[in-house]
Design a protein around this motif. Structure first.
Motif, PDB file in Angstrom:
ATOM      1  N   ALA A  61      -3.972  -1.518   2.209  1.00 15.39           N
ATOM      2  CA  ALA A  61      -2.512  -1.459   2.201  1.00 15.39           C
ATOM      3  C   ALA A  61      -1.999  -0.878   0.889  1.00 15.39           C
ATOM      4  CB  ALA A  61      -1.936  -2.857   2.422  1.00 15.39           C
ATOM      5  N   ARG A  69      -2.458   2.903   0.997  1.00 16.71           N
ATOM      6  CA  ARG A  69      -1.459   3.557   1.849  1.00 16.71           C
ATOM      7  C   ARG A  69      -0.098   3.571   1.159  1.00 16.71           C
ATOM      8  NH1 ARG A  69      -4.149   0.384   5.707  1.00 16.71           N
ATOM      9  NH2 ARG A  69      -2.409  -1.071   5.782  1.00 16.71           N
ATOM     10  N   GLU A  83      -8.160   3.862  -0.083  1.00 12.05           N
ATOM     11  CA  GLU A  83      -7.276   4.627   0.797  1.00 12.05           C
ATOM     12  C   GLU A  83      -7.026   3.904   2.114  1.00 12.05           C
ATOM     13  OE1 GLU A  83      -9.146   8.440   1.082  1.00 12.05           O
ATOM     14  OE2 GLU A  83      -8.455   9.067  -0.902  1.00 12.05           O
ATOM     15  N   LYS A  84      -7.991   3.122   2.566  1.00  8.05           N
ATOM     16  CA  LYS A  84      -7.826   2.363   3.811  1.00  8.05           C
ATOM     17  C   LYS A  84      -6.990   1.107   3.603  1.00  8.05           C
ATOM     18  CE  LYS A  84     -12.227   3.840   5.764  1.00  8.05           C
ATOM     19  NZ  LYS A  84     -13.579   3.402   6.148  1.00  8.05           N
ATOM     20  N   ARG A 142      -0.154   6.216  -1.588  1.00 13.66           N
ATOM     21  CA  ARG A 142      -0.063   7.561  -1.031  1.00 13.66           C
ATOM     22  C   ARG A 142       1.362   7.857  -0.567  1.00 13.66           C
ATOM     23  NH1 ARG A 142      -4.362   8.053   2.537  1.00 13.66           N
ATOM     24  NH2 ARG A 142      -3.250   6.579   3.797  1.00 13.66           N
ATOM     25  N   ALA A 143       2.012   6.884   0.086  1.00 13.61           N
ATOM     26  CA  ALA A 143       3.391   7.075   0.537  1.00 13.61           C
ATOM     27  C   ALA A 143       4.318   7.281  -0.660  1.00 13.61           C
ATOM     28  CB  ALA A 143       3.843   5.879   1.360  1.00 13.61           C
TER      29      ALA A 143
END
Length: 77
Positions: free
Chosen positions: A46, A49, A43-44, A52-53
């Motif tokens: 790239a 992220r 989750e941390k 998730r986006a």
């Protein structure tokens, strides 16, 4: 006294099963901790992220697209 060994075997078997159960629980706990740590690291990152986006954009798009229409449309013919 060799013929009476089988009477004590039950308690040894139960003790071995209990030790195996405890070891199994400990292994599951370690695996869960490792999975949680990998998830947090992902989750941390790239890639995490971005994933998730992408999921959020997909969820937003599906709510916009479905404006009260039926999900399945039937055709007669």
């Amino acid at each position: 006294m060799g013929c009476f060994d089988c009477f004590d075997g039950g308690s040894k078997r139960e003790q071995r099963r209990e030790e195996e159960r405890i070891a199994s629980e400990e292994a599951r706990a370690r695996a869960a901790e490792a999975a949680q740590k990998r998830q947090e690291e992902f989750e941390k990152s790239a890639a995490g992220r971005a994933a998730r986006a992408q999921m959020e954009a997909s969820a937003k798009q599906s709510t916009i697209t479905n404006k009260g229409e039926a999900v399945l449309k039937w055709q007669m013919g």
